[in-house]
Design a protein around this motif. Sequence first.
Motif, mmCIF file in Angstrom:
data_model
loop_
_atom_site.group_PDB
_atom_site.id
_atom_site.type_symbol
_atom_site.label_atom_id
_atom_site.label_comp_id
_atom_site.label_asym_id
_atom_site.label_seq_id
_atom_site.Cartn_x
_atom_site.Cartn_y
_atom_site.Cartn_z
ATOM 1 N N UNK A 151 67.173 -83.699 -1.534
ATOM 2 C CA UNK A 151 66.089 -83.160 -2.348
ATOM 3 C C UNK A 151 65.615 -84.129 -3.433
ATOM 4 N N UNK A 152 66.145 -85.339 -3.394
ATOM 5 C CA UNK A 152 65.727 -86.313 -4.421
ATOM 6 C C UNK A 152 64.397 -86.954 -4.041
ATOM 7 N N UNK A 153 63.567 -87.127 -5.037
ATOM 8 C CA UNK A 153 62.246 -87.729 -4.831
ATOM 9 C C UNK A 153 62.351 -89.124 -4.200
ATOM 10 N N UNK A 154 63.269 -89.945 -4.714
ATOM 11 C CA UNK A 154 63.378 -91.326 -4.228
ATOM 12 C C UNK A 154 63.887 -91.369 -2.789
ATOM 13 N N UNK A 155 64.841 -90.507 -2.463
ATOM 14 C CA UNK A 155 65.375 -90.470 -1.097
ATOM 15 C C UNK A 155 64.290 -89.989 -0.140
ATOM 16 N N UNK A 156 63.560 -88.963 -0.547
ATOM 17 C CA UNK A 156 62.495 -88.410 0.302
ATOM 18 C C UNK A 156 61.387 -89.448 0.516
ATOM 19 N N UNK A 157 61.056 -90.157 -0.537
ATOM 20 C CA UNK A 157 60.004 -91.177 -0.409
ATOM 21 C C UNK A 157 60.418 -92.248 0.610
ATOM 22 N N UNK A 158 61.666 -92.703 0.527
ATOM 23 C CA UNK A 158 62.145 -93.725 1.470
ATOM 24 C C UNK A 158 62.111 -93.217 2.901
ATOM 25 N N UNK A 203 57.357 -86.008 1.374
ATOM 26 C CA UNK A 203 56.712 -85.698 0.091
ATOM 27 C C UNK A 203 57.687 -85.008 -0.854
ATOM 28 N N UNK A 204 57.309 -85.006 -2.135
ATOM 29 C CA UNK A 204 57.983 -84.155 -3.118
ATOM 30 C C UNK A 204 59.398 -84.580 -3.440
ATOM 31 N N UNK A 205 60.147 -83.611 -3.981
ATOM 32 C CA UNK A 205 61.517 -83.891 -4.367
ATOM 33 C C UNK A 205 61.674 -83.969 -5.867
ATOM 34 N N UNK A 206 62.922 -83.946 -6.293
ATOM 35 C CA UNK A 206 63.245 -83.879 -7.717
ATOM 36 C C UNK A 206 63.403 -85.262 -8.331
ATOM 37 N N UNK A 207 62.819 -85.438 -9.508
ATOM 38 C CA UNK A 207 63.085 -86.617 -10.320
ATOM 39 C C UNK A 207 64.381 -86.385 -11.080
ATOM 40 N N UNK A 208 64.808 -87.397 -11.822
ATOM 41 C CA UNK A 208 66.013 -87.236 -12.633
ATOM 42 C C UNK A 208 66.994 -88.369 -12.384
ATOM 43 N N UNK A 209 68.156 -88.296 -13.022
ATOM 44 C CA UNK A 209 69.119 -89.401 -12.965
ATOM 45 C C UNK A 209 69.570 -89.747 -11.543
ATOM 46 N N UNK A 210 69.819 -88.747 -10.709
ATOM 47 C CA UNK A 210 70.282 -89.055 -9.349
ATOM 48 C C UNK A 210 69.182 -89.723 -8.538
ATOM 49 N N UNK A 247 66.929 -94.643 -6.182
ATOM 50 C CA UNK A 247 65.802 -95.594 -6.218
ATOM 51 C C UNK A 247 66.315 -96.995 -6.536
ATOM 52 N N UNK A 248 67.185 -97.060 -7.509
ATOM 53 C CA UNK A 248 67.752 -98.350 -7.917
ATOM 54 C C UNK A 248 68.515 -99.001 -6.764
ATOM 55 N N UNK A 249 69.250 -98.179 -5.993
ATOM 56 C CA UNK A 249 70.064 -98.748 -4.905
ATOM 57 C C UNK A 249 69.185 -99.350 -3.809
#
Lengths: 198, 198
Positions: free
Chosen positions: A31-38, A42-49, A54-56
């Motif tokens: 459900x993470x925004x960065x994982x979904x984008x990769x 669409x969509x997903x949650x922003x935040x530390x995880x 995204x950083x990885x």
Amino acid sequence: MSLDGYIAGVNDSIDRPIGDNGELLHRWVYELKSWRKAHGLEGGASGPSSDVIAESMDDVGAVVLGRRMFDFGETYWGDEPPFHAPVFVVTNRPRASETKQGGTSYTFVTDGLEAALDAAAETAGEQRLHVAGGADIIRQCIASDRLDELQIHLVPVLLGGGKRLFETSHPPRHLKVDRLIETPDVTHIRYDLRSNDK
Amino acid sequence: MSLDGYIAGVNDSIDRPIGDNGELLHRWVYELKSWRKAHGLEGGASGPSSDVIAESMDDVGAVVLGRRMFDFGETYWGDEPPFHAPVFVVTNRPRASETKQGGTSYTFVTDGLEAALDAAAETAGEQRLHVAGGADIIRQCIASDRLDELQIHLVPVLLGGGKRLFETSHPPRHLKVDRLIETPDVTHIRYDLRSNDK
């Protein structure tokens, strides 16, 4: 990884790479925004995880995968895999390289992990080299002393069985915690493997 | 517990309870002011880890130990053991109770873990009941659903072999991280076992 050390449940297979109850370990990431984008979603949650994931993936110039993880993931990853970088697969089975959409290519290295790391490092150049898994390859990379850092995503679950990340007998090694990020669903612990006092 | 899941090294014995290289797991505790005080030793370091250990011993009205941990520790703990509270030992061997110095007594319970927990809870009254170990007893307590919280002291070490804290096959269980305290030597992760969604 679960508190009891598992990264997949029992009965993992190509049809079900995360094994029985594996979603208890991995659902935080879906459900993470960065994982979904990769993954082209669409969509997903922003935040530390989401930031950690995204950083990885940021500034990654090459990826190394084990054969088993590749076999388990290839169909699911499809025509536009989530790596968006050249991927080097450590395998015993020769296979022609493939270029996928979105920046991913697959190169199959049949002369061992060290050769795969060398080829991936050369491709990565000044960018980072990311070893994505699976467990066997991560263990071998730690043992071969080729990793600069190790990041564990520790989930508050006792899975009770499955595939362990750490299970090989080896001499003790002291690591250094470099960063720790806490969220309700997962604790991200990054270890610096360069400054250890083995 | 090491990152790879061990709480003692290989070859643990009465002469060497923490096993080979076990000091890599436990040395952080030996220099803490609160741990030293409980063991009748002067000095030691203050700080977050000392506070965590002090807290774990504070307001404890009874302690439960497994037979193996008791056998391994009895001689070392001596005439004034570090528990400073009534201790209930789960064992198959009947033995008369003993009163030691400093508030510790040993009672040997031969009719199982549940009976030991019941007796200890009755003794503890409004005070807290502390299950100190070893691994088998902790696993059984988690399985029996009698624990309110579980605290893991996670050390940045890959021990490479030894005695695991978690190794029994059981249904998955979701925990909740209640508190996380980070220090360079150890990360203290406290899990709330009451509010889990199993």
